[in-house]
Design an enzyme around this catalytic site. Sequence first.
Site, mmCIF file in Angstrom:
data_model
loop_
_atom_site.group_PDB
_atom_site.id
_atom_site.type_symbol
_atom_site.label_atom_id
_atom_site.label_comp_id
_atom_site.label_asym_id
_atom_site.label_seq_id
_atom_site.Cartn_x
_atom_site.Cartn_y
_atom_site.Cartn_z
ATOM 1 N N LYS A 117 24.016 43.502 45.846
ATOM 2 C CA LYS A 117 23.174 43.740 44.669
ATOM 3 C C LYS A 117 21.706 43.459 44.967
ATOM 4 O O LYS A 117 20.826 44.121 44.434
ATOM 5 C CB LYS A 117 23.654 42.892 43.479
ATOM 6 C CG LYS A 117 24.930 43.438 42.879
ATOM 7 C CD LYS A 117 25.102 43.014 41.439
ATOM 8 C CE LYS A 117 26.325 43.683 40.828
ATOM 9 N NZ LYS A 117 26.667 43.162 39.504
ATOM 10 N N LYS A 201 32.867 51.352 47.522
ATOM 11 C CA LYS A 201 33.793 51.226 46.389
ATOM 12 C C LYS A 201 33.271 52.038 45.199
ATOM 13 O O LYS A 201 32.060 52.215 45.045
ATOM 14 C CB LYS A 201 34.014 49.744 46.086
ATOM 15 C CG LYS A 201 33.247 49.222 44.959
ATOM 16 C CD LYS A 201 33.435 47.769 44.668
ATOM 17 C CE LYS A 201 32.172 47.394 43.907
ATOM 18 N NZ LYS A 201 32.135 46.239 43.142
ATOM 19 N N LYS A 204 31.096 51.513 38.383
ATOM 20 C CA LYS A 204 30.768 52.084 37.075
ATOM 21 C C LYS A 204 29.264 52.204 36.850
ATOM 22 O O LYS A 204 28.831 52.888 35.952
ATOM 23 C CB LYS A 204 31.432 51.286 35.941
ATOM 24 C CG LYS A 204 31.024 49.827 35.827
ATOM 25 C CD LYS A 204 31.663 49.202 34.591
ATOM 26 C CE LYS A 204 32.127 47.788 34.767
ATOM 27 N NZ LYS A 204 31.107 46.800 35.133
HETATM 28 P P1 TYM Z 1 33.096 44.304 36.973
HETATM 29 O O1 TYM Z 1 32.551 44.486 35.607
HETATM 30 O O2 TYM Z 1 32.262 44.767 38.113
HETATM 31 O O3 TYM Z 1 34.503 45.019 37.104
HETATM 32 C C1 TYM Z 1 35.534 44.816 36.174
HETATM 33 C C2 TYM Z 1 36.869 44.751 36.871
HETATM 34 O O4 TYM Z 1 37.146 45.973 37.561
HETATM 35 C C3 TYM Z 1 37.433 45.697 38.924
HETATM 36 N N1 TYM Z 1 36.892 46.790 39.743
HETATM 37 C C4 TYM Z 1 37.615 47.553 40.567
HETATM 38 N N2 TYM Z 1 38.918 47.546 40.873
HETATM 39 C C5 TYM Z 1 39.358 48.479 41.771
HETATM 40 N N3 TYM Z 1 38.544 49.384 42.356
HETATM 41 C C6 TYM Z 1 37.209 49.416 42.076
HETATM 42 N N4 TYM Z 1 36.414 50.317 42.659
HETATM 43 C C7 TYM Z 1 36.696 48.474 41.139
HETATM 44 N N5 TYM Z 1 35.464 48.228 40.646
HETATM 45 C C8 TYM Z 1 35.601 47.191 39.789
HETATM 46 C C9 TYM Z 1 36.736 44.388 39.217
HETATM 47 O O5 TYM Z 1 37.289 43.727 40.324
HETATM 48 C C10 TYM Z 1 36.945 43.642 37.928
HETATM 49 O O6 TYM Z 1 38.220 43.055 37.899
HETATM 50 N N6 TYM Z 1 32.279 39.466 37.906
HETATM 51 C C11 TYM Z 1 33.186 40.397 37.267
HETATM 52 C C12 TYM Z 1 33.366 40.157 35.780
HETATM 53 C C13 TYM Z 1 33.730 38.765 35.391
HETATM 54 C C14 TYM Z 1 35.018 38.161 35.498
HETATM 55 C C15 TYM Z 1 34.872 36.853 34.965
HETATM 56 C C16 TYM Z 1 36.259 38.610 35.965
HETATM 57 C C17 TYM Z 1 32.896 37.834 34.845
HETATM 58 N N7 TYM Z 1 33.571 36.703 34.587
HETATM 59 C C18 TYM Z 1 35.944 35.991 34.903
HETATM 60 C C19 TYM Z 1 37.326 37.720 35.906
HETATM 61 C C20 TYM Z 1 37.175 36.429 35.384
HETATM 62 C C21 TYM Z 1 32.644 41.798 37.448
HETATM 63 O O7 TYM Z 1 31.499 41.998 37.717
HETATM 64 O O8 TYM Z 1 33.538 42.785 37.191
#
Ligand code: TYM
Length: 337
Positions: A117, A201, A204
């Site tokens: 990032k 990867k 979104k």
């Molecule tokens: P975020 O918002 O980037 O993504 C949300 C969830 O989607 C999963 N993910 C993917 N899984 C498979 N393939 C992909 N290309 C892909 N892109 C995203 C992420 O692994 C995630 O599970 N830091 C976290 C959010 C968060 C969180 C938490 C998660 C904040 N606090 C506490 C669990 C527990 C994040 O940025 O996810």
Amino acid sequence: MSEAPRKKVLLSGIQPSGNLMIGNYIGALKNWVKLQDQYDCFFILVDLHAITVQQDPIELRKRCYDFLALYIACGIDPNKNTIFVQSHVPAHAELTWVLNCYTMMGDLSRMTQFKDKAKKHAKNINSGLFTYPVLMAADILLYQTDLVPVGEDQKQHLELTRDVAQRFNSIYGETFRIPEPFIGEKQQGARIMSLQDPQSKMSKSDENPRNYIALLDPPDLIRSKIKKAVTDSGTEITYEESRPAIANLMTIHRAISNEPFESLTERFAGKGYAPFKAELADMVVEFLKPIQARFKEIRSDKSELESILKAGAEIANARTQRLMRKVYKKLGFIPAG
Ligand code: TYM
């Protein structure tokens, strides 16, 4: 009479940034839906995390409602689970401060997501971006979480969460439960790759929407994105690490159809990529159709969405206040009134 055993706690979150897409569904949401009956679940819209990258305030607010409606449209039952907005529960920011004092700079600087990032947002490498994993640790540890279902990209943050909890517990005695990650295999979609660049990867918040399939993309757009997805040399539908583009499309297929890779290889033997892509596109369109219809209905009732968030925040606030009192006591702070 003996007490009923404590139901195990599951917690996860998604940043309200960009467009919720098929990778988020396959890597995370699908497992939330599957596990929701077995656990006491907390699903968070992590808006405090989202502002580590600059957001348009109007868009951010709208997106939070969109994501909530999508969680429900994908099958998360708001009557059985606690769904809330992170900024409605002040303890997340409070515990972050405490945990910051038990998290080492060296550990944070090894986080690959921070490095990625920082590269992508070179003009806004703020300290929130750096301490982001500490906020995530606070999210998880505040609820004495047992299980955290996430995609593979969050694994390192989960390891850091466990380390910080262990460090705190070793100084102050048993305070935080040590959480377990729940991450599928890559072949099950723990890391869905970009449609145009299968080395990166799927994200979104990708600047190029052709790299992902949003859950709300219309059918024609989905068909065109899959048709134009890059492929590897060769023409066979076989799952091989050395052919990441087709392996990724097969992974998406299997995550939705449950059809084994061998069966796909057999069915499409000698036929080339086009019919496979056409089938995949139809399948994704059909899969998303009912989700999109439910979304439209749920999203139109804003007062219902607001009451879900209000109820969620009430539960989360009660839970976290208890935990914060315990943490402050352990630290030696004078109890407040
Ligand atoms: P975020 O918002 O980037 O993504 C949300 C969830 O989607 C999963 N993910 C993917 N899984 C498979 N393939 C992909 N290309 C892909 N892109 C995203 C992420 O692994 C995630 O599970 N830091 C976290 C959010 C968060 C969180 C938490 C998660 C904040 N606090 C506490 C669990 C527990 C994040 O940025 O996810």
